[in-house]
Design a protein around this motif. Structure first.
Motif, PDB file in Angstrom:
ATOM      1  N   LEU A  53       0.844  -1.199   0.000  1.00  0.00           N
ATOM      2  CA  LEU A  53       0.000   0.000   0.000  1.00  0.00           C
ATOM      3  C   LEU A  53       0.879   1.249   0.000  1.00  0.00           C
ATOM      4  CD1 LEU A  53      -2.783   1.335   0.178  1.00  0.00           C
ATOM      5  CD2 LEU A  53      -2.696   1.029   2.660  1.00  0.00           C
ATOM      6  N   GLY A  54       1.940   1.202   0.819  1.00  0.00           N
ATOM      7  CA  GLY A  54       2.884   2.318   0.835  1.00  0.00           C
ATOM      8  C   GLY A  54       3.578   2.485  -0.503  1.00  0.00           C
ATOM      9  N   TYR A  55       3.932   1.365  -1.136  1.00  0.00           N
ATOM     10  CA  TYR A  55       4.578   1.415  -2.451  1.00  0.00           C
ATOM     11  C   TYR A  55       3.625   2.004  -3.492  1.00  0.00           C
ATOM     12  CZ  TYR A  55       7.018  -0.169  -6.680  1.00  0.00           C
ATOM     13  OH  TYR A  55       7.659  -0.211  -7.898  1.00  0.00           O
ATOM     14  N   GLY A  56       2.375   1.568  -3.440  1.00  0.00           N
ATOM     15  CA  GLY A  56       1.384   2.072  -4.387  1.00  0.00           C
ATOM     16  C   GLY A  56       1.159   3.565  -4.239  1.00  0.00           C
ATOM     17  N   CYS A  57       1.097   4.033  -2.984  1.00  0.00           N
ATOM     18  CA  CYS A  57       0.906   5.470  -2.738  1.00  0.00           C
ATOM     19  C   CYS A  57       2.101   6.267  -3.242  1.00  0.00           C
ATOM     20  CB  CYS A  57       0.700   5.720  -1.244  1.00  0.00           C
ATOM     21  SG  CYS A  57      -0.864   5.096  -0.592  1.00  0.00           S
ATOM     22  N   LEU A  58       3.304   5.741  -2.994  1.00  0.00           N
ATOM     23  CA  LEU A  58       4.519   6.441  -3.418  1.00  0.00           C
ATOM     24  C   LEU A  58       4.633   6.465  -4.937  1.00  0.00           C
ATOM     25  CD1 LEU A  58       6.888   7.809  -1.953  1.00  0.00           C
ATOM     26  CD2 LEU A  58       8.157   5.670  -2.135  1.00  0.00           C
ATOM     27  N   GLY A  60       1.996   6.090  -6.966  1.00  0.00           N
ATOM     28  CA  GLY A  60       0.792   6.664  -7.546  1.00  0.00           C
ATOM     29  C   GLY A  60       0.046   5.682  -8.425  1.00  0.00           C
ATOM     30  N   GLY A  62      -2.995   3.345  -8.807  1.00  0.00           N
ATOM     31  CA  GLY A  62      -4.318   3.135  -8.223  1.00  0.00           C
ATOM     32  C   GLY A  62      -4.670   1.675  -8.015  1.00  0.00           C
ATOM     33  N   ILE A  65      -2.829   0.398  -4.945  1.00  0.00           N
ATOM     34  CA  ILE A  65      -3.432   1.024  -3.757  1.00  0.00           C
ATOM     35  C   ILE A  65      -4.754   0.354  -3.408  1.00  0.00           C
ATOM     36  CG2 ILE A  65      -4.493   3.138  -2.859  1.00  0.00           C
ATOM     37  CD1 ILE A  65      -2.433   4.716  -4.507  1.00  0.00           C
ATOM     38  N   THR A  66      -5.635   0.202  -4.397  1.00  0.00           N
ATOM     39  CA  THR A  66      -6.974  -0.357  -4.150  1.00  0.00           C
ATOM     40  C   THR A  66      -6.911  -1.785  -3.626  1.00  0.00           C
ATOM     41  OG1 THR A  66      -7.888   1.000  -5.938  1.00  0.00           O
ATOM     42  CG2 THR A  66      -9.209  -0.877  -5.189  1.00  0.00           C
ATOM     43  N   ALA A  69      -5.262  -1.881  -0.084  1.00  0.00           N
ATOM     44  CA  ALA A  69      -6.090  -1.239   0.940  1.00  0.00           C
ATOM     45  C   ALA A  69      -7.213  -2.186   1.366  1.00  0.00           C
ATOM     46  CB  ALA A  69      -6.665   0.070   0.416  1.00  0.00           C
ATOM     47  N   CYS A 107       7.941   2.931   8.203  1.00  0.00           N
ATOM     48  CA  CYS A 107       7.508   4.245   7.695  1.00  0.00           C
ATOM     49  C   CYS A 107       8.533   5.320   8.041  1.00  0.00           C
ATOM     50  CB  CYS A 107       6.148   4.610   8.288  1.00  0.00           C
ATOM     51  SG  CYS A 107       4.770   3.659   7.622  1.00  0.00           S
TER      52      CYS A 107
END
Length: 215
Positions: A53-58, A60, A62, A65-66, A69, A107
């Protein structure tokens, strides 16, 4: 177009893989017990989901992230229900607190100590190693199958969803030219194919049911 199809396939296949844990959830709610249910897979999968999730947010992304999450939310639900019904709450709670400490430390490390230019690469490498170790961890079960010549300890639905999810993520990573997504999913394909071979080699109908000796 191809990327959108692969993204949808990754989402559906991975959520189906996560949903295999719903049987454990139903069992805990029905029996109000955690007997014969392993806690460690919930914990490690949650940690893996939070890392990705952190990798996806960094990055970008989607899709990443989805998927993660939702996966993290499901695994956290499984953990909370397990903790609620577990008779030995102290060791379970200590493991949960250890997970939280690892997540917070991670983190802090990637945010403060790793430079912005290399942060995505460092986190991607960490996620890849974590995922590979998770895919390789069931090797002990595969050895047990070969020794016992029985596939009763393996889940066929989980094997199917793992193969589809791993294949989808491998193709998705190739499409994005992202080795951190591609490489860690290859072991998932290999171990799933080995499981299919074991199901073929030691078919369920070949398992010999226990029968008492005649008096």
């Amino acid at each position: 177009m191809v990327l959108s199809v692969l993204a949808g396939l990754c989402l559906a296949a991975t959520l189906a893989m996560f949903a295999t844990g719903l049987s454990d959830l139903r069992q805990m709610l029905a029996t109000k017990s955690v007997e014969n249910i392993q806690f460690l897979p919930f914990l490690t999968t949650d940690a893996n989901n939070l890392s990705w999730l952190g990798y996806g947010c960094l990055k970008g992304d989607g899709t990443v992230i989805t998927v993660n999450a939702i996966g993290a939310a499901l695994q956290t639900l499984y953990i909370l229900v397990y903790l609620y019904y577990s008779p030995a709450k102290r060791p379970v709670l200590l493991q949960v607190l250890l997970l939280l400490a690892v997540v917070v430390t991670g983190c802090g490390y990637f945010t403060i100590l790793v430079g912005a230019g290399t942060r995505l690469a460092h986190l991607g490498l960490f996620c890849s190693v974590f995922t590979i170790s998770m895919y390789l961890s069931p090797l002990a079960d595969l050895a047990k199958v070969i020794r016992s010549k029985s596939t009763r300890c393996l889940s066929f639905p989980l094997t199917v969803t793992t193969l589809v999810a791993s294949s989808s993520w491998t193709l998705y990573g190739l499409q994005l030219h992202d080795p951190y997504i591609t490489v860690p999913n290859v072991p998932g394909i290999v171990t799933s194919l080995v499981r299919f071979w074991l199901f073929q080699r030691y078919r369920p109908e070949q398992d010999k049911p226990y029968s008492p000796l005649p008096a």
